[in-house]
Scaffold this motif. Structure first.
Motif, PDB file in Angstrom:
ATOM      1  N   LEU A 114       0.561  -5.791 -11.682  1.00 48.29           N
ATOM      2  CA  LEU A 114      -0.204  -5.611 -10.452  1.00 48.29           C
ATOM      3  C   LEU A 114      -1.701  -5.526 -10.723  1.00 48.29           C
ATOM      4  O   LEU A 114      -2.505  -6.143 -10.008  1.00 48.29           O
ATOM      5  CB  LEU A 114       0.278  -4.359  -9.712  1.00 48.29           C
ATOM      6  N   ALA A 125      -4.007  -7.606  -8.140  1.00 46.79           N
ATOM      7  CA  ALA A 125      -3.361  -7.423  -6.847  1.00 46.79           C
ATOM      8  C   ALA A 125      -4.018  -6.266  -6.093  1.00 46.79           C
ATOM      9  O   ALA A 125      -4.569  -5.351  -6.708  1.00 46.79           O
ATOM     10  CB  ALA A 125      -1.869  -7.139  -7.037  1.00 46.79           C
ATOM     11  N   PRO A 126      -3.948  -6.265  -4.757  1.00 45.42           N
ATOM     12  CA  PRO A 126      -4.490  -5.129  -3.996  1.00 45.42           C
ATOM     13  C   PRO A 126      -3.736  -3.850  -4.317  1.00 45.42           C
ATOM     14  O   PRO A 126      -2.576  -3.881  -4.724  1.00 45.42           O
ATOM     15  CB  PRO A 126      -4.303  -5.549  -2.539  1.00 45.42           C
ATOM     16  N   ALA A 130       0.580  -2.072  -0.782  1.00 47.21           N
ATOM     17  CA  ALA A 130       1.523  -3.133  -0.462  1.00 47.21           C
ATOM     18  C   ALA A 130       0.983  -3.993   0.674  1.00 47.21           C
ATOM     19  O   ALA A 130       0.200  -3.539   1.515  1.00 47.21           O
ATOM     20  CB  ALA A 130       2.874  -2.532  -0.068  1.00 47.21           C
ATOM     21  N   LEU A 131       1.384  -5.251   0.702  1.00 47.23           N
ATOM     22  CA  LEU A 131       0.965  -6.145   1.772  1.00 47.23           C
ATOM     23  C   LEU A 131       1.583  -5.697   3.101  1.00 47.23           C
ATOM     24  O   LEU A 131       2.692  -5.154   3.127  1.00 47.23           O
ATOM     25  CB  LEU A 131       1.407  -7.579   1.465  1.00 47.23           C
ATOM     26  N   GLU A 181       1.909 -13.624  -2.379  1.00 50.36           N
ATOM     27  CA  GLU A 181       0.873 -14.252  -3.211  1.00 50.36           C
ATOM     28  C   GLU A 181       1.479 -14.560  -4.579  1.00 50.36           C
ATOM     29  O   GLU A 181       1.910 -13.642  -5.276  1.00 50.36           O
ATOM     30  CB  GLU A 181      -0.314 -13.309  -3.370  1.00 50.36           C
ATOM     31  N   ARG A 222       1.082 -14.571  -7.634  1.00 48.38           N
ATOM     32  CA  ARG A 222       0.250 -14.187  -8.781  1.00 48.38           C
ATOM     33  C   ARG A 222       0.989 -14.299 -10.103  1.00 48.38           C
ATOM     34  O   ARG A 222       0.366 -14.506 -11.151  1.00 48.38           O
ATOM     35  CB  ARG A 222      -0.272 -12.762  -8.593  1.00 48.38           C
ATOM     36  N   ASP A 229       7.764  -7.821  -5.725  1.00 44.79           N
ATOM     37  CA  ASP A 229       6.646  -7.358  -4.901  1.00 44.79           C
ATOM     38  C   ASP A 229       5.867  -8.575  -4.389  1.00 44.79           C
ATOM     39  O   ASP A 229       5.452  -9.428  -5.169  1.00 44.79           O
ATOM     40  CB  ASP A 229       5.736  -6.448  -5.739  1.00 44.79           C
ATOM     41  N   ARG A 230       5.651  -8.651  -3.084  1.00 39.92           N
ATOM     42  CA  ARG A 230       4.983  -9.818  -2.509  1.00 39.92           C
ATOM     43  C   ARG A 230       3.544  -9.965  -2.981  1.00 39.92           C
ATOM     44  O   ARG A 230       2.956 -11.040  -2.886  1.00 39.92           O
ATOM     45  CB  ARG A 230       5.039  -9.755  -0.979  1.00 39.92           C
ATOM     46  N   ARG A 231       2.960  -8.885  -3.511  1.00 36.50           N
ATOM     47  CA  ARG A 231       1.626  -9.012  -4.102  1.00 36.50           C
ATOM     48  C   ARG A 231       1.673  -9.858  -5.369  1.00 36.50           C
ATOM     49  O   ARG A 231       0.640 -10.378  -5.814  1.00 36.50           O
ATOM     50  CB  ARG A 231       1.063  -7.624  -4.429  1.00 36.50           C
TER      51      ARG A 231
END
Length: 419
Positions: free
Chosen positions: A16, A21-22, A25-26, A33, A35, A76-78
């Motif tokens: 992450l 990554a942010p 969580a999105l 994304e 990544r 994780d969608r990130r």
């Protein structure tokens, strides 16, 4: 124990943060994304370093830092989707790189898919009228490891991703989980390599009674840097003897840095001692792990505060070409020492015998199966001539070409082989 673990050297990263990554969580409905695919340029980098294993920090759906998992079956969608993870695993397999996942099975985030559902209330440990937490962090809810359904769930998660193609699991906070739980889950699964995060205690118990293959060797990690800072090699000699007692039963995961501790280049009071620390890491028995960035002399201090991991978990450039030029000499030092270990694979289960111990100097012999190496460490500012009763020695690798066999300029190190 899987045979390949005898030859693996891990390159460990926290996806992450490594991939920028942010922090949170999105939001629901936001697209993933991809990544994880950005790790592509780094696979050849880790191979050129001499590693052949990619140890990933948490990659499953979570709320913030990855250790507050909400769904162990979703990426994780990130970081992307299952297809992105499939791409990464396939790329690693094609290049001969093993993949280790981070399994957070002691606790979950409060957004975990089954937390709050009365049908699953027995899955979570109670502390009085409230749910127990991990080390006082309210957002981390402790699982109830006495609940058979929890063991079945964790076993299912492990097997699912092993069948997907990964090679093993790092078990987060393994020290906080009852040993019978590990025996029933990881200990009952064939075909994967399982290493538990254990900070202190009876390390062999996690292998003997918990069914794991290995544990993290924090005792050796601490002794390496503190003996150099205190100029007290008696501490390191004692820790190496302890390490040998562990290595008689299993091969511990050894390291001089990870995602939870101050980086080696920052924790050492004299950065000239980095090479001495690495000489110990790569000549003692075990399964070495390198925390991404340490091989580039990254600095970073772990702080006991909110977001206190930021310094030790920075975002990396998109490719290795973006790394600062002043880190590459340390990278080449890692390459040399990893190369030596590759040429002497018996070091995986080597035992160690002290030959000379003083505050600022340490000499030891490592051996296994009739093979031997001699390691000389000199933490003083001046050179030191080691007087050893070992017979003729042939220099293999040294920090300084001015060294002459048993003479080690200071501070420095040398590795020799009996002739």
């Amino acid at each position: 124990m899987t045979d390949w673990a005898e030859h693996v050297i891990w390159w460990h990263l926290h996806p992450l943060t490594f991939l920028g990554a942010p922090r949170q969580a999105l939001p629901p409905g936001a697209p993933a994304e991809p990544r994880l695919r950005k790790l592509g340029p780094w696979l050849d980098y880790l191979l050129e370093l001499g590693c052949n294993g990619l140890a990933l920090g948490p990659i499953f759906e979570s709320e913030t830092h990855g250790y507050d998992t909400v769904n162990h079956y979703r990426v994780d969608r990130r970081l992307g989707t299952e297809e992105d993870l499939r791409w990464l695993v396939d790329e690693c397999r094609a290049k001969g790189i093993r993949v280790l996942l981070d399994g957070v099975f002691n606790h979950v985030g409060r957004g975990f898919v089954r937390f709050g559902d009365p049908a699953y209330e027995t899955w979570f440990r109670k502390d009085g009228d409230d749910f127990a937490t991990f080390e006082g962090h309210r957002h981390l809810v402790a699982l109830n490891h006495d609940e058979p359904a929890v063991a079945d769930y964790v076993t299912g998660v492990m097997r699912h991703w092993l069948d997907f193609g990964v090679d093993g699991w790092r078990l987060d906070a393994a020290y906080a989980v009852p040993l019978p739980f590990w025996k029933r889950t990881a200990g009952a699964i064939d075909g994967g390599w399982f290493v538990g995060e254990v900070i202190h205690g009876d390390y062999p118990a996690w292998v003997r009674d918990g069914g794991l293959d290995s544990v993290t060797q924090y005792e050796l990690w601490k002794a390496i840097w503190s003996s150099l800072n205190d100029l007290n090699f008696f501490e390191l000699a004692w820790a190496i003897e302890r390490h040998d007692t562990f290595s008689a039963d299993f091969a511990p995961m050894t390291f001089v840095g990870n995602h939870d501790v101050t980086r080696l280049a920052s924790i050492l009071t004299d950065r000239r001692h980095v090479g001495l620390a690495l000489a110990v890491l790569f000549t003692t028995g075990g399964v070495p792990s390198i925390y991404a960035g340490d091989e580039q002399a990254f600095q970073g201090v772990k702080r006991d505060e909110e977001n206190g991991d930021d310094d030790i978990r920075p975002a990396f450039p998109s490719t290795p070409a973006g790394l600062a030029p002043d880190g590459w000499p340390t990278y080449r030092l890692y390459q040399q020492l990893i190369g030596l270990r590759r040429r002497h694979p018996w070091l995986h289960r080597a035992v160690t015998r002290p030959l000379h111990v003083a505050n600022k100097q340490l000499a030891y012999e490592v051996s296994a199966g009739g093979h031997r190496l001699i390691v000389l460490l000199n933490a003083a500012d001046h050179g030191h001539e080691f007087t050893l009763e070992t017979g003729p020695l042939r220099p293999l690798l040294s920090h300084d070409t001015a060294g002459n066999g048993t003479f080690v300029p200071g501070p420095g190190w040398s590795i020799l082989e009996p002739v």
